[in-house]
Motif scaffolding. Structure first.
Motif, mmCIF file in Angstrom:
data_model
loop_
_atom_site.group_PDB
_atom_site.id
_atom_site.type_symbol
_atom_site.label_atom_id
_atom_site.label_comp_id
_atom_site.label_asym_id
_atom_site.label_seq_id
_atom_site.Cartn_x
_atom_site.Cartn_y
_atom_site.Cartn_z
ATOM 1 N N GLY A 50 102.420 52.600 46.670
ATOM 2 C CA GLY A 50 102.506 52.481 48.124
ATOM 3 C C GLY A 50 102.346 51.041 48.580
ATOM 4 O O GLY A 50 103.099 50.547 49.440
ATOM 5 N N ILE A 51 101.347 50.332 47.983
ATOM 6 C CA ILE A 51 101.137 48.926 48.351
ATOM 7 C C ILE A 51 102.357 48.097 47.953
ATOM 8 O O ILE A 51 102.851 47.256 48.719
ATOM 9 C CB ILE A 51 99.858 48.380 47.682
ATOM 10 C CG1 ILE A 51 98.625 49.092 48.243
ATOM 11 C CG2 ILE A 51 99.750 46.870 47.892
ATOM 12 C CD1 ILE A 51 97.329 48.728 47.554
ATOM 13 N N HIS A 52 102.859 48.354 46.740
ATOM 14 C CA HIS A 52 104.026 47.594 46.270
ATOM 15 C C HIS A 52 105.263 47.927 47.111
ATOM 16 O O HIS A 52 106.057 47.038 47.455
ATOM 17 C CB HIS A 52 104.274 47.932 44.795
ATOM 18 C CG HIS A 52 105.457 47.208 44.226
ATOM 19 N ND1 HIS A 52 105.434 45.854 43.935
ATOM 20 C CD2 HIS A 52 106.704 47.653 43.909
ATOM 21 C CE1 HIS A 52 106.612 45.504 43.466
ATOM 22 N NE2 HIS A 52 107.407 46.570 43.433
ATOM 23 N N GLY A 53 105.429 49.215 47.436
ATOM 24 C CA GLY A 53 106.605 49.630 48.199
ATOM 25 C C GLY A 53 106.610 49.132 49.629
ATOM 26 O O GLY A 53 107.660 49.069 50.269
ATOM 27 N N ASP A 421 96.195 39.232 52.122
ATOM 28 C CA ASP A 421 95.150 38.902 51.136
ATOM 29 C C ASP A 421 94.312 40.133 50.807
ATOM 30 O O ASP A 421 93.976 40.378 49.632
ATOM 31 C CB ASP A 421 94.254 37.789 51.687
ATOM 32 C CG ASP A 421 95.007 36.475 51.819
ATOM 33 O OD1 ASP A 421 96.069 36.331 51.162
ATOM 34 O OD2 ASP A 421 94.556 35.599 52.582
ATOM 35 N N LEU A 422 93.980 40.899 51.843
ATOM 36 C CA LEU A 422 93.190 42.113 51.625
ATOM 37 C C LEU A 422 93.979 43.120 50.791
ATOM 38 O O LEU A 422 93.423 43.736 49.863
ATOM 39 C CB LEU A 422 92.809 42.726 52.980
ATOM 40 C CG LEU A 422 92.001 44.038 52.926
ATOM 41 C CD1 LEU A 422 90.676 43.816 52.194
ATOM 42 C CD2 LEU A 422 91.759 44.566 54.342
ATOM 43 N N SER A 423 95.270 43.268 51.121
ATOM 44 C CA SER A 423 96.108 44.204 50.357
ATOM 45 C C SER A 423 96.213 43.783 48.900
ATOM 46 O O SER A 423 96.163 44.608 47.986
ATOM 47 C CB SER A 423 97.506 44.279 50.976
ATOM 48 O OG SER A 423 97.451 44.757 52.291
ATOM 49 N N GLU A 424 96.317 42.472 48.679
ATOM 50 C CA GLU A 424 96.392 41.977 47.306
ATOM 51 C C GLU A 424 95.092 42.240 46.553
ATOM 52 O O GLU A 424 95.101 42.632 45.376
ATOM 53 C CB GLU A 424 96.722 40.483 47.319
ATOM 54 C CG GLU A 424 96.943 39.904 45.929
ATOM 55 C CD GLU A 424 97.356 38.441 45.972
ATOM 56 O OE1 GLU A 424 97.523 37.851 44.902
ATOM 57 O OE2 GLU A 424 97.504 37.900 47.081
ATOM 58 N N SER A 425 93.979 42.044 47.262
ATOM 59 C CA SER A 425 92.676 42.303 46.631
ATOM 60 C C SER A 425 92.543 43.787 46.281
ATOM 61 O O SER A 425 92.064 44.147 45.187
ATOM 62 C CB SER A 425 91.546 41.876 47.572
ATOM 63 O OG SER A 425 91.607 40.491 47.840
ATOM 64 N N ILE A 426 92.964 44.648 47.231
ATOM 65 C CA ILE A 426 92.915 46.100 46.973
ATOM 66 C C ILE A 426 93.824 46.445 45.801
ATOM 67 O O ILE A 426 93.448 47.232 44.921
ATOM 68 C CB ILE A 426 93.326 46.875 48.240
ATOM 69 C CG1 ILE A 426 92.281 46.667 49.337
ATOM 70 C CG2 ILE A 426 93.497 48.358 47.932
ATOM 71 C CD1 ILE A 426 92.678 47.255 50.674
ATOM 72 N N TYR A 427 95.021 45.857 45.790
ATOM 73 C CA TYR A 427 95.973 46.138 44.705
ATOM 74 C C TYR A 427 95.381 45.748 43.359
ATOM 75 O O TYR A 427 95.443 46.510 42.383
ATOM 76 C CB TYR A 427 97.268 45.370 44.965
ATOM 77 C CG TYR A 427 98.389 45.703 44.014
ATOM 78 C CD1 TYR A 427 99.267 46.741 44.280
ATOM 79 C CD2 TYR A 427 98.561 44.979 42.833
ATOM 80 C CE1 TYR A 427 100.302 47.069 43.408
ATOM 81 C CE2 TYR A 427 99.580 45.292 41.942
ATOM 82 C CZ TYR A 427 100.454 46.338 42.243
ATOM 83 O OH TYR A 427 101.452 46.660 41.364
ATOM 84 N N GLU A 428 94.790 44.539 43.310
ATOM 85 C CA GLU A 428 94.195 44.081 42.053
ATOM 86 C C GLU A 428 93.026 44.963 41.639
ATOM 87 O O GLU A 428 92.862 45.299 40.450
ATOM 88 C CB GLU A 428 93.740 42.624 42.196
ATOM 89 C CG GLU A 428 94.906 41.646 42.344
ATOM 90 C CD GLU A 428 94.443 40.236 42.636
ATOM 91 O OE1 GLU A 428 93.209 40.057 42.839
ATOM 92 O OE2 GLU A 428 95.285 39.316 42.665
ATOM 93 N N ALA A 429 92.225 45.392 42.622
ATOM 94 C CA ALA A 429 91.072 46.241 42.302
ATOM 95 C C ALA A 429 91.530 47.602 41.797
ATOM 96 O O ALA A 429 91.020 48.117 40.782
ATOM 97 C CB ALA A 429 90.197 46.403 43.542
#
Length: 588
Positions: A50-53, A421-429
């Motif tokens: 979902g984040i990537h899409g 930035d938050l989405s990237e942090s969530i994605y990485e986590a």
């Protein structure tokens, strides 16, 4: 109803052989998706997808591009204005405008001087003073430039000396036209008189020509034609007489039919032939005379016609010269007698006009110099106005970043970056948690996968099977040697490997769903009888943890299931399929 999503149901509960084999042959992305669902990691994988899409990075790039476009346009606009200001300032300096005058006050000072010049010029020439607007700000300055430019133009057109100069220039053009017109008509008249004189010298004057034509037409030509007729008649008589004498009858004639005297036909013929020759000579001479007289008649008529035409044209040309002379007299306002030369009088009048034009031209030049000075002053005011407008535009451009709208756009951009930035942090986590859980759960089922694979495939070269926790690649293992299974396993072994992974993960208490059953749709497809027997044995072990619903169209595999499954079982037969009612179900 079952408390499970359809993708999880189709990949973990209801498994068709094609779905099972796809664990190895599908793309890495599809394989990861299927294994994640088997391991109960589908929510984490869905969150990552979902984040990537959502394409946050692309959206952020679009936002940055749009915001950057605003700043680029602002900077480009400012750079253009700087260049314009530099050129305008340089132009002002080249025209003697000092730096202190490049202000609203400097512009007002120039405007005051121009006003005074305009008012004084109007007073000097007795013209009405123009009403010019006051200059209080930049907009008033432009209005003054337009009004003063129109006023200077009007003063230039209305100044008395200019009007007098224009009048004399029109008169000069008029006299020049009269001169060209007179010279042309005079030349035409002279040319006609010369032609008339040449014809008269060659042929005589018109009365003489008429008399000669009358003499030819009434006397000489009729007389010659009468002689021609007479000679022709006599020649005819002689011709007939010779014809008679030459006939048989004529040879016997010895008396003249006219005088009754005795004649000799031979002597008469000789005399007649002699006369005939004389008649021919006289006739030829007379015909030549007639031809000459006819030619003379034609030529006389032609010359007379030419002289008459020249007389008519000469009269018209003389009248034109007379009218042109009168026009010159009217223009010069003098009487021109027959003894006077109109061209001489006209040339003198034009020379006097040139002298007067030269005097008026100097006066006009002086007044134009004053008007030109006013226009130069207005050009300087326009240069100052241009510089002030550019400076105002630059100030307005620089204030755009201070507007509420710009600040809101900047804040929205920062919020977008913070969200990215938050989405990237969530994605990485999430990715870290997913990888950690996948690694742990794959490790916990590693022995079960290898055990089922050994039992199903029974390969001595690569007896074990494992899943790479990072790439999700299926690896065949023997000791410290490993190989990607798909590269060398045959189709039956690939199905055994896929079944091993599916059954090990689907029956793990820690990984799978809580439905308590699995549906296997034709799991023995492409397996031989040996593999079918082994699969039936594996499924008997699975029944210790899960209820199984197995669908098959192979009798041999059904027989193996009856013999190998030790738990209580129920067999259903699907027969006589109908599009309306489906199959008929029979219970064994």
């Amino acid at each position: 109803m079952l408390g499970i999503e359809l993708p999880d149901y189709m990949s973990c509960v209801h498994l068709h052989q094609e779905v099972i084999s796809a664990l190895l042959v599908e793309t890495p992305g599809e394989r990861k998706n299927a294994l994640d669902r088997l391991m109960g990691l589908a929510p984490l994988r869905n969150l990552l997808d979902g984040i990537h899409g959502s394409r946050i990075s692309e959206q952020l790039r679009d936002i940055d591009n749009q915001f950057g476009g605003i700043e680029t346009q602002l900077e480009a606009g400012m750079q253009v204005k700087r260049s314009d200001l530099e050129r305008a300032t340089k132009d002002a300096g080249e025209h003697g405008i000092v730096q202190d005058e490049l202000s609203l006050g400097g512009g007002k000072k120039h405007i005051g001087a121009i006003k005074d010049q305009i008012q004084k010029f109007a007073g000097d020439y007795g013209l009405p003073a123009p009403d010019l607007p006051e200059c209080k700000d930049l907009e008033d300055m432009e209005s003054f430039i337009d009004a003063a430019t129109a006023a200077v133009r009007k003063l230039r057109n209305e100044q008395p000396d200019m009007a007098h100069q224009q009048h004399m220039l029109r008169r000069k053009k008029e006299l020049g036209t009269l001169k060209v017109n007179y010279e042309g008509k005079k030349e035409t008249l002279q040319d006609l008189r010369t032609k008339t004189e040449k014809l008269t010298n060659s042929y005589g004057d018109l009365p003489e020509l008429k008399d000669r034509l009358k003499k030819v037409e009434k006397g000489l030509l009729p007389e010659a034609r009468n002689r021609q007729n007479e000679i022709s008649n006599r020649a005819g008589v002689i011709r007939e007489a010779l014809k008679l004498l030459g006939s048989p009858q004529g040879k016997s004639i010895n008396r003249c039919p006219v005088c009754e005297q005795t004649i000799s036909p031979e002597d008469v013929r000789r005399h007649l032939e002699k006369w005939q020759e004389e008649m021919k000579d006289k006739l030829a001479s007379t015909e030549a005379e007639i031809k000459k007289l006819e030619e003379e008649e034609t030529n006389l008529k032609k010359v007379i016609s030419q002289l008459r035409q020249l007389q008519s044209q000469t009269q018209i040309a003389a009248k034109d010269v007379s009218e042109s002379t009168k026009a010159i007299a009217d223009a010069l306002k003098v009487e021109i007698s027959e003894s006077q030369d109109p061209l001489t009088l006209l040339s003198k009048g034009m020379a006097d006009l040139e002298d007067e034009l030269e005097k008026v031209g100097k006066v006009v030049e002086q007044s134009n110099a004053r008007l030109n000075s006013m226009e130069d002053g207005l050009a300087d005011v326009r240069r100052i106005n241009t510089i002030l407008r550019i400076q105002r535009d630059m100030e307005e451009l620089s204030k755009i970043k201070e507007t509420n709208e710009y600040e809101q756009v900047a804040k929205a951009r920062k919020s977008a970056h913070d969200f990215a930035d938050l989405s990237e942090s969530i994605y990485e986590a999430v990715q870290t948690v997913l990888q950690r859980n996948a690694k742990s759960r794959i490790a916990s089922t590693r022995d079960a996968i290898s055990s089922i694979f050994r039992e199903l495939a029974q390969r001595s070269d690569f007896p074990d099977l494992r899943i790479d926790p990072v790439s999700y690649e299926v690896i065949a293992v023997r000791g410290d040697k490993s190989e990607i299974a798909q590269r060398f396993l045959n189709k039956g072994d690939i199905n055994c490997a896929a079944l091993s992974i599916f059954l090990a993960l689907a029956t793990s208490k820690d990984l799978s769903h809580n439905l308590g059953f699995m549906i296997l749709d034709d799991p023995s497809q492409t397996l031989d009888s040996t593999h079918n027997e082994r699969l039936a044995g594996v499924l008997d072990h699975v029944l210790g943890n899960r209820q199984l619903i197995i669908a098959t169209s192979e009798e041999n595999f059904a027989k193996e299931l009856r013999n190998s499954l030790t738990k209580k079982k129920q067999v259903y037969f699907m027969r006589d399929w109908s599009d309306d009612t489906g199959p008929k179900v029979e219970i064994e």
